[in-house]
Design a protein around this motif. Structure first.
Motif, PDB file in Angstrom:
ATOM      1  N   ASN A  36     -32.412 -53.227 -14.833  1.00 49.22           N
ATOM      2  CA  ASN A  36     -32.961 -52.988 -16.168  1.00 49.22           C
ATOM      3  C   ASN A  36     -33.417 -54.277 -16.842  1.00 49.22           C
ATOM      4  OD1 ASN A  36     -32.540 -50.176 -16.088  1.00 49.22           O
ATOM      5  ND2 ASN A  36     -30.408 -50.420 -16.704  1.00 49.22           N
ATOM      6  N   ALA A  37     -32.739 -55.378 -16.554  1.00 45.97           N
ATOM      7  CA  ALA A  37     -33.107 -56.654 -17.175  1.00 45.97           C
ATOM      8  C   ALA A  37     -34.492 -57.113 -16.719  1.00 45.97           C
ATOM      9  CB  ALA A  37     -32.068 -57.710 -16.852  1.00 45.97           C
ATOM     10  N   LYS A  38     -34.852 -56.734 -15.499  1.00 46.54           N
ATOM     11  CA  LYS A  38     -36.142 -57.144 -14.944  1.00 46.54           C
ATOM     12  C   LYS A  38     -37.182 -56.026 -14.986  1.00 46.54           C
ATOM     13  CE  LYS A  38     -34.109 -60.459 -11.690  1.00 46.54           C
ATOM     14  NZ  LYS A  38     -33.982 -60.841 -10.246  1.00 46.54           N
ATOM     15  N   ASN A  39     -36.793 -54.863 -15.499  1.00 46.57           N
ATOM     16  CA  ASN A  39     -37.688 -53.691 -15.447  1.00 46.57           C
ATOM     17  C   ASN A  39     -38.183 -53.463 -14.028  1.00 46.57           C
ATOM     18  OD1 ASN A  39     -37.533 -52.979 -18.184  1.00 46.57           O
ATOM     19  ND2 ASN A  39     -39.163 -54.400 -18.743  1.00 46.57           N
ATOM     20  N   ALA A  40     -37.271 -53.508 -13.089  1.00 44.32           N
ATOM     21  CA  ALA A  40     -37.615 -53.397 -11.672  1.00 44.32           C
ATOM     22  C   ALA A  40     -36.920 -52.204 -11.036  1.00 44.32           C
ATOM     23  CB  ALA A  40     -37.234 -54.666 -10.936  1.00 44.32           C
ATOM     24  N   LEU A  41     -37.586 -51.659 -10.044  1.00 49.48           N
ATOM     25  CA  LEU A  41     -37.087 -50.503  -9.310  1.00 49.48           C
ATOM     26  C   LEU A  41     -37.157 -50.820  -7.830  1.00 49.48           C
ATOM     27  CD1 LEU A  41     -36.290 -47.410  -9.414  1.00 49.48           C
ATOM     28  CD2 LEU A  41     -38.738 -46.959  -9.082  1.00 49.48           C
ATOM     29  N   TYR A  42     -36.175 -50.305  -7.085  1.00 49.90           N
ATOM     30  CA  TYR A  42     -36.119 -50.584  -5.656  1.00 49.90           C
ATOM     31  C   TYR A  42     -35.869 -49.293  -4.877  1.00 49.90           C
ATOM     32  CZ  TYR A  42     -35.297 -55.144  -7.732  1.00 49.90           C
ATOM     33  OH  TYR A  42     -35.390 -56.269  -8.508  1.00 49.90           O
ATOM     34  N   LEU A  43     -36.278 -49.313  -3.612  1.00 50.20           N
ATOM     35  CA  LEU A  43     -35.956 -48.220  -2.704  1.00 50.20           C
ATOM     36  C   LEU A  43     -35.615 -48.826  -1.354  1.00 50.20           C
ATOM     37  CD1 LEU A  43     -35.808 -45.094  -2.477  1.00 50.20           C
ATOM     38  CD2 LEU A  43     -38.092 -45.196  -1.438  1.00 50.20           C
ATOM     39  N   GLN A  44     -34.344 -48.763  -0.988  1.00 45.13           N
ATOM     40  CA  GLN A  44     -33.906 -49.207   0.331  1.00 45.13           C
ATOM     41  C   GLN A  44     -34.026 -48.026   1.280  1.00 45.13           C
ATOM     42  OE1 GLN A  44     -32.894 -52.315   1.462  1.00 45.13           O
ATOM     43  NE2 GLN A  44     -32.914 -51.330   3.471  1.00 45.13           N
ATOM     44  N   MET A  45     -34.832 -48.195   2.310  1.00 38.61           N
ATOM     45  CA  MET A  45     -35.083 -47.114   3.260  1.00 38.61           C
ATOM     46  C   MET A  45     -34.537 -47.505   4.620  1.00 38.61           C
ATOM     47  SD  MET A  45     -38.954 -46.040   2.139  1.00 38.61           S
ATOM     48  CE  MET A  45     -39.676 -47.553   2.765  1.00 38.61           C
ATOM     49  N   ASN A  46     -33.570 -46.767   5.096  1.00 41.95           N
ATOM     50  CA  ASN A  46     -32.956 -47.009   6.399  1.00 41.95           C
ATOM     51  C   ASN A  46     -33.216 -45.826   7.327  1.00 41.95           C
ATOM     52  OD1 ASN A  46     -31.837 -49.429   5.369  1.00 41.95           O
ATOM     53  ND2 ASN A  46     -30.003 -48.345   4.661  1.00 41.95           N
ATOM     54  N   SER A  47     -33.001 -46.067   8.609  1.00 41.12           N
ATOM     55  CA  SER A  47     -33.171 -45.005   9.612  1.00 41.12           C
ATOM     56  C   SER A  47     -34.506 -44.291   9.436  1.00 41.12           C
ATOM     57  CB  SER A  47     -32.021 -43.995   9.511  1.00 41.12           C
ATOM     58  OG  SER A  47     -30.767 -44.633   9.680  1.00 41.12           O
ATOM     59  N   LEU A  48     -35.545 -45.065   9.320  1.00 40.97           N
ATOM     60  CA  LEU A  48     -36.866 -44.497   9.052  1.00 40.97           C
ATOM     61  C   LEU A  48     -37.358 -43.664  10.227  1.00 40.97           C
ATOM     62  CD1 LEU A  48     -38.375 -47.524   7.173  1.00 40.97           C
ATOM     63  CD2 LEU A  48     -38.336 -45.178   6.298  1.00 40.97           C
ATOM     64  N   LYS A  49     -38.086 -42.604   9.860  1.00 42.20           N
ATOM     65  CA  LYS A  49     -38.639 -41.673  10.837  1.00 42.20           C
ATOM     66  C   LYS A  49     -40.160 -41.641  10.709  1.00 42.20           C
ATOM     67  CE  LYS A  49     -34.628 -38.636  10.095  1.00 42.20           C
ATOM     68  NZ  LYS A  49     -34.204 -37.255   9.717  1.00 42.20           N
ATOM     69  N   PRO A  50     -40.857 -41.247  11.769  1.00 41.81           N
ATOM     70  CA  PRO A  50     -42.326 -41.151  11.666  1.00 41.81           C
ATOM     71  C   PRO A  50     -42.775 -40.262  10.503  1.00 41.81           C
ATOM     72  CG  PRO A  50     -41.670 -41.058  13.960  1.00 41.81           C
ATOM     73  CD  PRO A  50     -40.401 -41.033  13.153  1.00 41.81           C
ATOM     74  N   GLU A  51     -42.005 -39.240  10.188  1.00 37.45           N
ATOM     75  CA  GLU A  51     -42.386 -38.347   9.079  1.00 37.45           C
ATOM     76  C   GLU A  51     -42.205 -38.987   7.705  1.00 37.45           C
ATOM     77  OE1 GLU A  51     -40.310 -37.666  11.632  1.00 37.45           O
ATOM     78  OE2 GLU A  51     -38.621 -36.409  10.973  1.00 37.45           O
ATOM     79  N   ASP A  52     -41.643 -40.174   7.655  1.00 42.03           N
ATOM     80  CA  ASP A  52     -41.574 -40.916   6.391  1.00 42.03           C
ATOM     81  C   ASP A  52     -42.870 -41.672   6.108  1.00 42.03           C
ATOM     82  OD1 ASP A  52     -38.194 -41.736   7.251  1.00 42.03           O
ATOM     83  OD2 ASP A  52     -38.850 -40.236   5.780  1.00 42.03           O
ATOM     84  N   THR A  53     -43.783 -41.671   7.056  1.00 41.10           N
ATOM     85  CA  THR A  53     -45.059 -42.353   6.876  1.00 41.10           C
ATOM     86  C   THR A  53     -45.827 -41.749   5.710  1.00 41.10           C
ATOM     87  OG1 THR A  53     -45.238 -42.976   9.201  1.00 41.10           O
ATOM     88  CG2 THR A  53     -47.290 -42.852   7.933  1.00 41.10           C
ATOM     89  N   ALA A  54     -46.196 -42.594   4.762  1.00 41.82           N
ATOM     90  CA  ALA A  54     -46.884 -42.128   3.555  1.00 41.82           C
ATOM     91  C   ALA A  54     -47.220 -43.325   2.675  1.00 41.82           C
ATOM     92  CB  ALA A  54     -46.013 -41.152   2.769  1.00 41.82           C
ATOM     93  N   VAL A  55     -48.011 -43.066   1.652  1.00 36.55           N
ATOM     94  CA  VAL A  55     -48.162 -44.035   0.577  1.00 36.55           C
ATOM     95  C   VAL A  55     -47.068 -43.735  -0.444  1.00 36.55           C
ATOM     96  CG1 VAL A  55     -49.635 -44.932  -1.258  1.00 36.55           C
ATOM     97  CG2 VAL A  55     -50.646 -44.225   0.928  1.00 36.55           C
ATOM     98  N   TYR A  56     -46.306 -44.752  -0.792  1.00 37.55           N
ATOM     99  CA  TYR A  56     -45.188 -44.589  -1.721  1.00 37.55           C
ATOM    100  C   TYR A  56     -45.592 -45.104  -3.098  1.00 37.55           C
ATOM    101  CZ  TYR A  56     -42.010 -43.224   1.988  1.00 37.55           C
ATOM    102  OH  TYR A  56     -41.393 -42.538   3.004  1.00 37.55           O
TER     103      TYR A  56
END
Length: 121
Positions: A73-93
């Motif tokens: 919140n101090a940096k107004n930042a958001l994160y997404l840690q993605m593990n065990s990625l699969k081909p079906e996760d392919t996309a524009v995020y």
């Protein structure tokens, strides 16, 4: 105006990991919910994960147990840690944020420009 800029996308092999970041800037008084969405080729944009100002989180069933959303919140930042990625996760995020502007006190809702994630061997 509030701008969102995503980073951290790329090409990764199945089973690999990536960490996406989103930086919010502009006329921000407060940010309530922040979230990640994705859009694969030929498909509609879909919900991935959301985090509230109170750090409550929710995930799409397809990513539960593999992805973790967090925010600074101090940096107004958001994160997404993605593990065990699969081909079906392919996309524009895409990053999304909703809150209140310090310009006129009114609400805002903003989207980033997106970052490509490709999961392939």
């Amino acid at each position: 105006q509030v701008q969102l800029v995503e980073s951290g996308g790329g090409l990764v092999q199945p089973g690999g990991s990536l960490r996406l970041s989103c930086a919010a800037s502009g006329s921000i008084a407060s940010i309530n919910a922040m979230g990640w969405y994705r859009q694969a080729p030929g498909k509609q944009r879909e919900f991935v994960a959301v985090i509230t100002s109170g750090d409550n989180t929710d995930y799409a069933d397809s990513v539960k147990g593999r992805f973790t959303i967090s925010r600074d919140n101090a940096k107004n930042a958001l994160y997404l840690q993605m593990n065990s990625l699969k081909p079906e996760d392919t996309a524009v995020y895409y990053c999304n944020a909703a809150g209140y502007s310090d310009y006129d006190g009114g609400p805002f809702g903003s989207w980033g420009q997106g970052t490509q994630v490709t999961v392939s061997s």
